[in-house]
Each structure stands twice: as structure tokens, then as C-alpha cells.
Design a protein around this motif. Structure first.
Motif, PDB file in Angstrom:
ATOM      1  N   GLU A  53     -15.823  32.211  25.056  1.00 53.24           N
ATOM      2  CA  GLU A  53     -16.006  30.351  24.490  1.00 53.24           C
ATOM      3  C   GLU A  53     -16.889  30.076  23.933  1.00 53.24           C
ATOM      4  O   GLU A  53     -16.392  28.971  23.719  1.00 53.24           O
ATOM      5  N   SER A  54     -17.340  30.778  22.945  1.00 48.05           N
ATOM      6  CA  SER A  54     -17.917  30.708  21.576  1.00 48.05           C
ATOM      7  C   SER A  54     -16.769  29.983  20.778  1.00 48.05           C
ATOM      8  O   SER A  54     -17.052  30.073  19.545  1.00 48.05           O
ATOM      9  N   VAL A  55     -15.606  31.307  21.110  1.00 53.00           N
ATOM     10  CA  VAL A  55     -14.642  31.259  19.700  1.00 53.00           C
ATOM     11  C   VAL A  55     -13.766  29.752  18.960  1.00 53.00           C
ATOM     12  O   VAL A  55     -13.722  29.269  20.408  1.00 53.00           O
ATOM     13  N   ALA A  56     -13.573  29.954  17.887  1.00 49.95           N
ATOM     14  CA  ALA A  56     -13.076  28.710  17.546  1.00 49.95           C
ATOM     15  C   ALA A  56     -12.356  28.892  16.632  1.00 49.95           C
ATOM     16  O   ALA A  56     -12.509  29.762  15.632  1.00 49.95           O
ATOM     17  N   ILE A  57     -10.891  28.506  16.261  1.00 48.59           N
ATOM     18  CA  ILE A  57     -10.302  28.199  14.920  1.00 48.59           C
ATOM     19  C   ILE A  57     -10.428  27.206  14.014  1.00 48.59           C
ATOM     20  O   ILE A  57     -10.308  25.998  14.622  1.00 48.59           O
ATOM     21  N   THR A  58     -10.985  28.036  12.750  1.00 51.11           N
ATOM     22  CA  THR A  58     -11.232  25.719  11.559  1.00 51.11           C
ATOM     23  C   THR A  58     -10.713  26.352  10.799  1.00 51.11           C
ATOM     24  O   THR A  58      -9.959  27.416  10.062  1.00 51.11           O
ATOM     25  N   PRO A  64      -6.610  29.366   8.129  1.00 52.47           N
ATOM     26  CA  PRO A  64      -7.500  29.360   8.555  1.00 52.47           C
ATOM     27  C   PRO A  64      -8.721  30.591   8.915  1.00 52.47           C
ATOM     28  O   PRO A  64      -7.907  31.874   8.705  1.00 52.47           O
ATOM     29  N   VAL A  65      -9.586  30.055   9.343  1.00 56.57           N
ATOM     30  CA  VAL A  65     -10.784  31.290   9.821  1.00 56.57           C
ATOM     31  C   VAL A  65     -11.252  31.100  11.162  1.00 56.57           C
ATOM     32  O   VAL A  65     -11.580  29.778  12.184  1.00 56.57           O
ATOM     33  N   LEU A  66     -11.198  32.502  11.734  1.00 61.64           N
ATOM     34  CA  LEU A  66     -11.210  32.071  13.299  1.00 61.64           C
ATOM     35  C   LEU A  66     -12.950  32.141  13.294  1.00 61.64           C
ATOM     36  O   LEU A  66     -13.435  33.498  12.922  1.00 61.64           O
ATOM     37  N   THR A  67     -13.919  31.692  13.921  1.00 60.68           N
ATOM     38  CA  THR A  67     -15.287  32.126  14.207  1.00 60.68           C
ATOM     39  C   THR A  67     -16.041  32.408  15.495  1.00 60.68           C
ATOM     40  O   THR A  67     -15.081  32.400  16.267  1.00 60.68           O
ATOM     41  N   ASP A 117     -17.447  36.175   5.200  1.00 63.66           N
ATOM     42  CA  ASP A 117     -16.427  35.050   5.552  1.00 63.66           C
ATOM     43  C   ASP A 117     -16.927  34.340   5.975  1.00 63.66           C
ATOM     44  O   ASP A 117     -16.788  32.673   5.477  1.00 63.66           O
ATOM     45  N   GLU A 118     -17.287  33.714   7.149  1.00 63.11           N
ATOM     46  CA  GLU A 118     -17.374  32.535   7.907  1.00 63.11           C
ATOM     47  C   GLU A 118     -19.002  31.608   7.504  1.00 63.11           C
ATOM     48  O   GLU A 118     -18.774  30.573   6.922  1.00 63.11           O
ATOM     49  N   VAL A 119     -20.162  32.759   7.012  1.00 57.16           N
ATOM     50  CA  VAL A 119     -20.919  31.928   6.166  1.00 57.16           C
ATOM     51  C   VAL A 119     -20.699  31.124   5.335  1.00 57.16           C
ATOM     52  O   VAL A 119     -20.736  30.590   4.966  1.00 57.16           O
ATOM     53  N   GLU A 120     -20.029  31.923   3.793  1.00 60.07           N
ATOM     54  CA  GLU A 120     -20.048  31.665   2.577  1.00 60.07           C
ATOM     55  C   GLU A 120     -18.551  30.343   2.632  1.00 60.07           C
ATOM     56  O   GLU A 120     -19.114  29.640   1.934  1.00 60.07           O
ATOM     57  N   ASN A 121     -17.729  30.524   3.324  1.00 61.44           N
ATOM     58  CA  ASN A 121     -16.896  29.211   3.922  1.00 61.44           C
ATOM     59  C   ASN A 121     -17.699  28.041   3.937  1.00 61.44           C
ATOM     60  O   ASN A 121     -17.356  26.713   3.899  1.00 61.44           O
TER      61      ASN A 121
END
Length: 123
Positions: A53-58, A64-67, A117-121
Motif C-alpha cells: 500500500e506504500s508503493v508509488a510511481i513518481t 519514473p521512479v518506483l518508491t 536513488d530515491e533519496v538523491e532525487n
């Protein structure tokens, strides 16, 4: 059994601090530095758990990045700290510890991590 649950392996890198010498009678200032080339702890048995439930595409450029919120379970007594880097042995993906690790009744350690890479973006 608990040992069967720990079906992944990871390496842990502790964030090193660096000291800046300012001079002029000012005390040296410590700041966050970098991660070492070699892992501080290698081949740690662990389990990466993704909450669906916490997965999102930004949308990011160029792709796009899968977070998602990832929960890492480790054996009790593992030396893991906030801002450590955790690298999965299976996938090679690097994660950063974003929360204070919690000791669960002396049984195991639970901590929330994010892909590096999510943190860096996000910065």
C-alpha cells in the motif's frame, strides 16, 4: 523458524564523519562525510519487506521512479544506525536507513529504509 524468514543477504556501510578545520581559534566541526569503499558488515542475513500500500510511481527526468516504504528485518545485535547504507547482495540495489532502528524485544531489529536513488532525487 526465524532463520528461514531471513532469506536475503546484505552488506552494511556506516556513514563516516569528517572534520573540517576552520582555523582562527574556532573548534573543528564534524560533519557527515561519505561511505567507505568496503562494507563494515558483510553477508548479513536479513529480509526486505515491501508494504504494497506504500508503493508509488513518481515522475522524474529521464524516467519514473518506483518508491515505497521498505521494512528491513535483521538479527538482534546487528550494528545498524540511522543514515547507514544497506546494499542487497541479490539485486545490488543500495538503500539508506531513514529511521532509527528498533530492537523488537531482543528478538530482531526492524528498520525502515529507502532506495538510495530515491533519496538523491528528492534533494
Amino acid at each position: 523458524m526465524w532463520e528461514d524468514f531471513l532469506n536475503h543477504k546484505c552488506d552494511i556501510y556506516h556513514l563516516q564523519t569528517e572534520t573540517d578545520e576552520v582555523g582562527y581559534g574556532i573548534k573543528p566541526v564534524e560533519r557527515a562525510g561519505s561511505y567507505p569503499e568496503e562494507a563494515d558488515i558483510t553477508d548479513v542475513a536479513c529480509h526486505f519487506g515491501v508494504k504494497s500500500e506504500s508503493v508509488a510511481i513518481t515522475q522524474h527526468d529521464p524516467y519514473p521512479v518506483l518508491t515505497g516504504q521498505i521494512k528491513l528485518a535483521l538479527p538482534a545485535g546487528t550494528d545498524i544506525r540511522i543514515n547507514d547504507k544497506v546494499v542487497s547482495k541479490e539485486s545490488g540495489i543500495a538503500y539508506l536507513v531513514k529511521d532509527v532502528p528498533r530492537d523488537i524485544h531482543g528478538h530482531h531489529i526492524s528498520v525502515l529504509i529507502s532506495r538510495a536513488d530515491e533519496v538523491e532525487n528528492a534533494i
